[in-house]
Design an enzyme around this catalytic site. Structure first.
Site, PDB file in Angstrom:
ATOM      1  N   CYS A  17      -5.754  -6.623  12.206  1.00 18.07           N
ATOM      2  CA  CYS A  17      -4.674  -7.316  12.919  1.00 18.07           C
ATOM      3  C   CYS A  17      -4.545  -6.760  14.341  1.00 18.07           C
ATOM      4  O   CYS A  17      -4.039  -5.646  14.537  1.00 18.07           O
ATOM      5  CB  CYS A  17      -3.366  -7.133  12.135  1.00 18.07           C
ATOM      6  SG  CYS A  17      -1.894  -7.655  13.024  1.00 18.07           S
TER       7      CYS A  17
ATOM      8  N   CYS B 230      -1.074  -5.875  15.495  1.00 21.14           N
ATOM      9  CA  CYS B 230      -0.654  -4.611  14.883  1.00 21.14           C
ATOM     10  C   CYS B 230      -1.129  -3.430  15.717  1.00 21.14           C
ATOM     11  O   CYS B 230      -0.387  -2.457  15.933  1.00 21.14           O
ATOM     12  CB  CYS B 230      -1.224  -4.475  13.469  1.00 21.14           C
ATOM     13  SG  CYS B 230      -0.684  -5.736  12.302  1.00 21.14           S
TER      14      CYS B 230
END
Length: 284
Positions: A37, A40
């Site tokens: 991600c 993230c």
């Protein structure tokens, strides 16, 4: 594993101890993330920086959602990153996606008591009790205790502007981080300061009104500034709209630009939607 005392890798084995029990002592910010991600990865350094900066006022718990799918499912994590704040064993707030540092800080500050909070509250009470000098003193002290905290800086700048020290108010706002300067509260106050700086050089208001009724665009623009300084926002919006309708070339489309400045200043005021519609109708 993190070397920080304020950052903990969490899994099913220590989730209860770190998050459920730990949040009985101080807030725990739970970051659900994954290696693949990219948002993230962008958010993680911001959270880690703030965890160190807040020195234990909250614990950052990092949960790898791929490795702990049961935990992610238990807390209804549907997208990454998802960040949840726990207090007293319960999730009390959350956000999803990547936020700039200033917005993450504001998110935390809603739930974490700061040393300056009491001073700020007392200052606001002093102002409402008709003691702006004491309010100013307390806000200055709070700003020294918590330098650059946006909520305090905004209150302090607002009070400075009301007591005539617009130069220092503007300086305080200009020194905020870029993402915090873009907040609605700061943009609103900056717009007010910009108009307030022009009021002292204006002609007599009755003279401006007389010239405005005769179609003098310069007088209209000056009367707009006067109206804003006196918080007569409907009149200001109507004047700016009239300038835009009469001459888009006047001072490089000043009417439209002034409307946009007032919109920033008023934020969610119902006048904004009303005059956005009028502006759109006049433009198109």
């Amino acid at each position: 594993m993190s070397d920080s005392a304020y950052i903990v890798e969490v899994n099913a084995d220590n989730f209860e101890a770190v998050i459920l029990q730990g949040s009985m002592q101080q807030p725990v910010l739970v970051d659900f993330w994954a290696d693949w991600c990219q948002p993230c990865q962008a958010l993680m350094p911001i959270l880690s920086k703030l965890a160190e900066e807040y020195t234990g006022k909250f614990i950052l718990a990092k949960v790898n959602s791929d490795e702990n799918q049961t935990l992610a499912s238990q807390f209804d994590v549907r997208s990454l990153p998802t960040v949840k704040l726990f207090k007293q064993g319960q999730p009390v707030d959350e956000f999803m996606g990547t936020l700039p540092e200033g917005e993450v800080r504001a998110f935390l500050d809603k739930h974490i008591e700061q040393p300056s909070d009491k001073l700020q509250e007392t200052a606001i009470a002093a102002f409402h009790d008709g003691n702006p000098e004491e309010a100013l003193r307390l806000l200055e002290e709070a700003n020294q205790m918590d330098p650059g905290r946006a909520a305090i800086v905004t209150d302090l700048a607002n009070l400075l502007a009301q007591t005539g020290n617009t130069e220092r108010a503007r300086e305080l706002l200009d020194n905020l981080p870029a993402d915090e300067r873009d907040s609605p509260e700061v943009k609103s106050l900056q717009a007010k300061l910009a108009f307030s700086a022009e009021v002292t050089d204006l002609p007599d208001v009755e003279q401006l009104r007389s010239a405005s009724t005769q179609g003098d665009l310069k007088a209209m623009s000056q009367l707009t500034t006067w109206s804003i300084a006196n918080e007569d926002y409907r009149s200001a919006l109507e004047l700016a709209l009239t300038i835009m309708q009469k001459d888009r070339s006047f001072k490089d489309d000043l009417g439209r630009k002034t409307l946009l400045q007032i919109f920033d200043m008023l934020g969610t005021d119902p006048l904004v939607n009303e005059y956005r519609r009028k502006m759109a109708s006049a433009l198109y």
